[in-house]
Motif scaffolding. Structure first.
Motif, PDB file in Angstrom:
ATOM      1  N   ASN A 219       0.806  -1.222   0.000  1.00  0.00           N
ATOM      2  CA  ASN A 219       0.000   0.000   0.000  1.00  0.00           C
ATOM      3  C   ASN A 219       0.840   1.274   0.000  1.00  0.00           C
ATOM      4  O   ASN A 219       0.295   2.383   0.012  1.00  0.00           O
ATOM      5  CB  ASN A 219      -0.967   0.017   1.187  1.00  0.00           C
ATOM      6  N   GLY A 220       2.170   1.143   0.013  1.00  0.00           N
ATOM      7  CA  GLY A 220       3.032   2.299  -0.131  1.00  0.00           C
ATOM      8  C   GLY A 220       3.029   3.267   1.031  1.00  0.00           C
ATOM      9  O   GLY A 220       3.337   4.456   0.851  1.00  0.00           O
ATOM     10  N   ASP A 221       2.727   2.788   2.245  1.00  0.00           N
ATOM     11  CA  ASP A 221       2.721   3.704   3.394  1.00  0.00           C
ATOM     12  C   ASP A 221       4.053   3.750   4.120  1.00  0.00           C
ATOM     13  O   ASP A 221       4.190   4.419   5.152  1.00  0.00           O
ATOM     14  CB  ASP A 221       1.610   3.331   4.378  1.00  0.00           C
ATOM     15  N   GLY A 222       5.061   3.018   3.586  1.00  0.00           N
ATOM     16  CA  GLY A 222       6.378   3.027   4.193  1.00  0.00           C
ATOM     17  C   GLY A 222       6.570   1.999   5.281  1.00  0.00           C
ATOM     18  O   GLY A 222       7.663   1.890   5.840  1.00  0.00           O
ATOM     19  N   GLU A 269      16.399   7.964  12.690  1.00  0.00           N
ATOM     20  CA  GLU A 269      15.801   8.866  13.677  1.00  0.00           C
ATOM     21  C   GLU A 269      14.322   9.112  13.399  1.00  0.00           C
ATOM     22  O   GLU A 269      13.621   9.673  14.229  1.00  0.00           O
ATOM     23  CB  GLU A 269      16.560  10.189  13.703  1.00  0.00           C
ATOM     24  N   LYS A 270      13.834   8.729  12.214  1.00  0.00           N
ATOM     25  CA  LYS A 270      12.427   8.924  11.876  1.00  0.00           C
ATOM     26  C   LYS A 270      11.670   7.603  11.741  1.00  0.00           C
ATOM     27  O   LYS A 270      10.514   7.591  11.332  1.00  0.00           O
ATOM     28  CB  LYS A 270      12.316   9.704  10.566  1.00  0.00           C
ATOM     29  N   SER A 271      12.305   6.503  12.081  1.00  0.00           N
ATOM     30  CA  SER A 271      11.675   5.191  11.901  1.00  0.00           C
ATOM     31  C   SER A 271      10.840   4.799  13.110  1.00  0.00           C
ATOM     32  O   SER A 271      10.938   5.398  14.195  1.00  0.00           O
ATOM     33  CB  SER A 271      12.742   4.132  11.635  1.00  0.00           C
ATOM     34  N   SER A 650      -5.059   3.341   4.245  1.00  0.00           N
ATOM     35  CA  SER A 650      -4.388   3.999   5.375  1.00  0.00           C
ATOM     36  C   SER A 650      -4.652   3.286   6.695  1.00  0.00           C
ATOM     37  O   SER A 650      -5.218   3.861   7.634  1.00  0.00           O
ATOM     38  CB  SER A 650      -4.829   5.462   5.482  1.00  0.00           C
ATOM     39  N   PRO A 651      -4.245   2.017   6.812  1.00  0.00           N
ATOM     40  CA  PRO A 651      -4.481   1.304   8.077  1.00  0.00           C
ATOM     41  C   PRO A 651      -3.667   1.871   9.234  1.00  0.00           C
ATOM     42  O   PRO A 651      -4.024   1.660  10.391  1.00  0.00           O
ATOM     43  CB  PRO A 651      -4.052  -0.131   7.754  1.00  0.00           C
ATOM     44  N   ILE A 652      -2.580   2.586   8.919  1.00  0.00           N
ATOM     45  CA  ILE A 652      -1.764   3.213   9.962  1.00  0.00           C
ATOM     46  C   ILE A 652      -1.988   4.719   9.905  1.00  0.00           C
ATOM     47  O   ILE A 652      -1.669   5.371   8.903  1.00  0.00           O
ATOM     48  CB  ILE A 652      -0.275   2.888   9.776  1.00  0.00           C
ATOM     49  N   LEU A 653      -2.534   5.292  10.954  1.00  0.00           N
ATOM     50  CA  LEU A 653      -2.763   6.721  11.009  1.00  0.00           C
ATOM     51  C   LEU A 653      -1.454   7.457  11.247  1.00  0.00           C
ATOM     52  O   LEU A 653      -0.655   7.044  12.100  1.00  0.00           O
ATOM     53  CB  LEU A 653      -3.767   7.065  12.118  1.00  0.00           C
ATOM     54  N   ASP A 654      -1.249   8.526  10.483  1.00  0.00           N
ATOM     55  CA  ASP A 654      -0.007   9.316  10.546  1.00  0.00           C
ATOM     56  C   ASP A 654       1.211   8.441  10.300  1.00  0.00           C
ATOM     57  O   ASP A 654       2.229   8.551  10.994  1.00  0.00           O
ATOM     58  CB  ASP A 654       0.118  10.045  11.888  1.00  0.00           C
ATOM     59  N   ALA A 655       1.108   7.571   9.291  1.00  0.00           N
ATOM     60  CA  ALA A 655       2.227   6.683   8.975  1.00  0.00           C
ATOM     61  C   ALA A 655       3.454   7.462   8.530  1.00  0.00           C
ATOM     62  O   ALA A 655       4.581   7.000   8.706  1.00  0.00           O
ATOM     63  CB  ALA A 655       1.812   5.694   7.886  1.00  0.00           C
ATOM     64  N   ASP A 656       3.244   8.654   7.943  1.00  0.00           N
ATOM     65  CA  ASP A 656       4.376   9.457   7.498  1.00  0.00           C
ATOM     66  C   ASP A 656       5.029  10.223   8.635  1.00  0.00           C
ATOM     67  O   ASP A 656       6.083  10.837   8.454  1.00  0.00           O
ATOM     68  CB  ASP A 656       3.934  10.436   6.404  1.00  0.00           C
ATOM     69  N   SER A 657       4.414  10.204   9.838  1.00  0.00           N
ATOM     70  CA  SER A 657       4.992  10.862  11.023  1.00  0.00           C
ATOM     71  C   SER A 657       4.897   9.910  12.208  1.00  0.00           C
ATOM     72  O   SER A 657       4.131  10.143  13.158  1.00  0.00           O
ATOM     73  CB  SER A 657       4.262  12.175  11.324  1.00  0.00           C
ATOM     74  N   PRO A 658       5.644   8.800  12.178  1.00  0.00           N
ATOM     75  CA  PRO A 658       5.466   7.770  13.212  1.00  0.00           C
ATOM     76  C   PRO A 658       5.865   8.200  14.621  1.00  0.00           C
ATOM     77  O   PRO A 658       5.516   7.513  15.578  1.00  0.00           O
ATOM     78  CB  PRO A 658       6.356   6.628  12.718  1.00  0.00           C
ATOM     79  N   PHE A 663       0.195   9.031  15.774  1.00  0.00           N
ATOM     80  CA  PHE A 663       0.521   7.737  15.180  1.00  0.00           C
ATOM     81  C   PHE A 663      -0.281   6.624  15.844  1.00  0.00           C
ATOM     82  O   PHE A 663      -0.314   6.507  17.074  1.00  0.00           O
ATOM     83  CB  PHE A 663       2.014   7.453  15.317  1.00  0.00           C
ATOM     84  N   ASP A 664      -0.927   5.804  15.014  1.00  0.00           N
ATOM     85  CA  ASP A 664      -1.750   4.711  15.550  1.00  0.00           C
ATOM     86  C   ASP A 664      -1.836   3.607  14.501  1.00  0.00           C
ATOM     87  O   ASP A 664      -2.376   3.806  13.412  1.00  0.00           O
ATOM     88  CB  ASP A 664      -3.149   5.213  15.892  1.00  0.00           C
ATOM     89  N   ALA A 665      -1.293   2.432  14.831  1.00  0.00           N
ATOM     90  CA  ALA A 665      -1.328   1.277  13.925  1.00  0.00           C
ATOM     91  C   ALA A 665      -2.312   0.218  14.391  1.00  0.00           C
ATOM     92  O   ALA A 665      -2.299  -0.903  13.891  1.00  0.00           O
ATOM     93  CB  ALA A 665       0.068   0.669  13.809  1.00  0.00           C
ATOM     94  N   SER A 666      -3.182   0.566  15.342  1.00  0.00           N
ATOM     95  CA  SER A 666      -4.070  -0.435  15.932  1.00  0.00           C
ATOM     96  C   SER A 666      -5.484  -0.388  15.378  1.00  0.00           C
ATOM     97  O   SER A 666      -6.323  -1.204  15.778  1.00  0.00           O
ATOM     98  CB  SER A 666      -4.123  -0.259  17.453  1.00  0.00           C
TER      99      SER A 666
END
Length: 689
Positions: A219-222, A269-271, A650-658, A663-666
């Motif tokens: 899905n290209g969300d990183g 540092e951003k992972s 977008s199953p992960i909210l704010d995936a571009d700013s973890p 940020f929420d992956a749940s």
């Protein structure tokens, strides 16, 4: 001598009695000719992969060996993909942990049994479904509602019992291997050996390994769709079957699972990463002794011990802070059950017993990544119970099971739990069932809701407490077997079940933080109503169609919420399964289609990237297909999952700013991966006559 073995085999040892009404012996299926150890004959038949057990007192769905072969079936969770009774999902979008729902409630309220021993409890539960290889199993029985009191009263919405390959199987070697397009590989080896001519001693060795060679981001969300993962799993089960009727079953199992999920870019540092290591050892013994020659009176002892050690890190090791969390959990669980059975005739059956379930948890939860600087919280939970169960049978027309337990919980005091099951068949074409009773379990807030660790929100409440949860569940089932089908494969079934909680641990995403508190503190309500319709028939010789539909009405009162519709709970699901086998079962075709209804989302998800504007998820379809070609001694199969290529956006909210607070992956409600194609082989070497 064969007559002696047959007599002792059919005279039920209490180890088999503990299965209660929900456990049924697996039927022969189109996927495997079985050489029965006792009869020494080859049985070849056509049996649906999923079917309702006709003789069971409780409404029980059986997933047979055929059903376990319909899907890629690398683990237990994938075995439920074509069942409308059980809904399977992910606890989050990064760890690969699977979860189920039954009767509209989380799988934590479904008691999991391994050949009638309670398993997947406490810290061993979040990944437990991933740790049962599907090819180790002969069948799965899904019983809805409250069940027998013999194994405790943790079956608040139902009970799932797993039957493993038996030491008496005449398959000296079974090998299954498969690979998916995303490089996930699965290998299973089973070897059953009878060590003497009378099969007094027999054993089965089970080995499993699975993992993936590379990670993918469809899905290209990183973020990785599936974590990097490698699991080793080994078990050895033994059976002693004496000519005097004494049975001794024992076994051990050990596993190690390491998984690394999170961002594709690696550790920067951003992972954001999830690193998890789980190790587990289990051992059990069951002894059944007949007290008289007719075997109408028996005693049995069942003992089980599990050690689980889990280490996990969520977040960014370099930046630490709130977005870095550690959770380590150690578990020692011991279960002992002493039973006495008396059955003077076919009509009256009495079981009495005492049991002890002892859990010792050592938990460490910390934020900021400073795990080793925190002392563990050690909790001892004890459930000492005494129980009795009376079963009355009147031919195949009527049966009643009346059971009751008195349990002393060291963290909750004395509790009384009654249960009642009724079955009435006015004719061979109709069966009416009803059951109801009380369910009680210790909650384990963090491991029951492991997905909250894959967020950056603060967690509030007593996370390491273990209050008792209390519910009452009632249900009824009506099944019609029409007279035009002499094979009995055609049936129409409808059932209703309702669960009403008197106490429950709630997880509330409603505010800026995730809050944990008990249901009684809200002064509200928590209940579900579940209706399901099943239709199955062999339309043509070798061609079977099964249609199932389920509707769920779930409510839960949270603080400050005016709408009590339960969040993240699907309203309905429909499943159509078509199966066709050619003459002599040389070619087998399986097709499964499902439609999954909407669920109410959390308020903070509403409007995210223009989604969930009405507060609900969309309706979505799923398609599965498999083709199997059978040869002498081996099968080749090719299949596909999620052939509609539907994926949750977008199953992960704010995936571009973890590392942000949003940020929420749940918040997972749908598929995370698109089309997945797999191929595999099953090789069976039969024992020579």
């Amino acid at each position: 001598m064969k007559e002696i073995i047959l007599k002792t085999a059919t005279a039920c040892c209490l180890m088999c009695l503990a299965a209660n009404a929900s456990a049924q012996h697996p039927d022969p299926s189109i996927y495997g000719e079985r050489k029965d150890t006792l009869e020494a004959t080859v049985l070849v038949g056509r049996r649906n992969g999923n079917f309702l057990s006709k003789g069971s007192a409780i409404r029980t769905e059986v997933i047979s060996a055929a059903g376990l072969c319909k899907m890629a079936c690398c683990n237990l969770a994938e075995s439920f993909e074509n069942s409308a009774s059980v809904t399977v999902g992910y606890s989050d979008a990064v760890t690969g942990a699977r979860q189920i729902r039954l009767l509209g409630q989380s799988g934590i309220y479904t008691q999991m049994l391994d050949e009638n021993r309670p398993v997947m409890r406490g810290p061993s539960a979040p990944f437990g479904l991933n740790y049962v290889p599907g090819q180790w199993l002969e069948s799965i029985q899904i019983a809805k509602g409250v069940t027998s009191v013999i194994n405790g009263v943790e079956s608040m919405t139902g009970q799932i019992n797993m039957e493993h390959r038996k030491p008496t199987d005449e398959t000296p070697l079974y090998v299954q291997a498969s690979v998916m397009q995303d490089t996930k590989c699965d290998l299973n080896v089973a070897s059953a050996l009878q060590l003497d001519e009378l099969s007094t001693w027999s054993t089965v060795i089970l080995a499993h390994v699975d993992g993936n060679f590379k990670t993918m981001d469809m899905n290209g969300d990183g973020f990785m769709d599936d974590p990097k993962q490698l699991q080793f799993n080994l078990a050895n089960r033994w059976l002693y079957f004496g000519q005097d009727g004494v049975q001794v079953r024992f076994g051990v199992r050990a596993l190690q699972d390491r998984r690394n999920g999170g961002t594709m870019a690696g550790e920067t540092e951003k992972s954001w990463n999830a690193d998890i290591l789980n190790r587990s050892v289990n051992g059990y013994v069951k002894v059944g002794i007949p007290l008289n020659e007719s075997n109408t009176s028996n005693i049995a002892v069942v003992a089980d011990y599990t050690f689980q050690k889990g280490e996990s890190f969520y977040g960014n090791r370099l930046m630490r802070g709130l977005c870095a969390r550690n959770y380590d959990a150690g578990q020692h669980t011991a279960f002992v059950n002493l039973l006495y059975q008396n059955q003077d005739n076919d009509s009256h059956h009495i079981t009495l017993g005492v049991s002890e379930m002892l859990d010792v948890y050592s938990e460490i939860f910390s934020t900021g990544g400073h795990l080793r600087e925190t002392a563990p919280t050690v909790t001892t939970l004890s459930d000492l119970g005494a129980f009795g169960e009376y079963t009355f049978h009147y031919d195949d027309v009527f049966s009643a099971i009346v059971g009751a337990r008195v349990d002393w919980y060291n963290a909750g005091g004395l509790r009384f739990s009654p249960r009642l099951t009724l079955r009435y068949s006015p004719s061979e074409h109709w069966t009416i069932r009803a059951n109801g009773g009380r369910g009680i379990r210790y909650s384990t807030p963090l491991v029951d809701n492991i997905g909250v660790l894959s967020t950056s929100k603060a967690l509030n409440g007593d996370l390491l407490s273990h209050p008792l949860e209390d519910s009452w569940t009632y249900g009824a089932n009506l099944t019609w077997y029409p007279g035009f089908d002499s094979s009995g494969k055609t049936y129409f079934s409808i059932d209703w079940f309702g669960t009403d909680f008197r106490e429950q641990m709630l997880v509330d995403y409603g505010g800026a933080s995730i809050d944990f508190y008990t249901f009684s503190s809200t002064g509200g309500k928590s209940f579900t109503n579940n209706i399901q319709l099943d239709i199955s028939s062999e339309l043509l010789k070798g061609f079977t169609a099964t249609l199932t539909g389920r509707f769920t009405d779930a409510h839960q009162t949270l603080r400050g919420q005016s709408d009590d519709e339960k969040r993240m709970t699907s309203r309905y699901k429909g499943v159509l399964n078509l199966q066709y086998a050619t003459r002599l079962n040389k070619w087998i075709f399986d097709f499964t289609a499902s439609v999954n209804g909407p669920c109410r989302v959390w308020d903070f998800m509403r409007g995210y990237k223009g989604m969930y504007t009405d507060g609900h998820t969309p309706v979505y379809p799923l398609l599965y297909a498999q083709l199997t070609r059978r040869f002498k001694g081996f099968d080749l199969y090719l299949g596909g999952e999620n052939l509609t290529d539907y994926r949750q956006a977008s199953p992960i909210l704010d995936a571009d700013s973890p590392l942000s607070s949003g940020f929420d992956a749940s918040c997972v409600w749908g598929p995370l991966m698109g089309i997945r194609v797999y191929a595999g082989i099953r090789v069976t070497i039969w024992k020579k006559a």
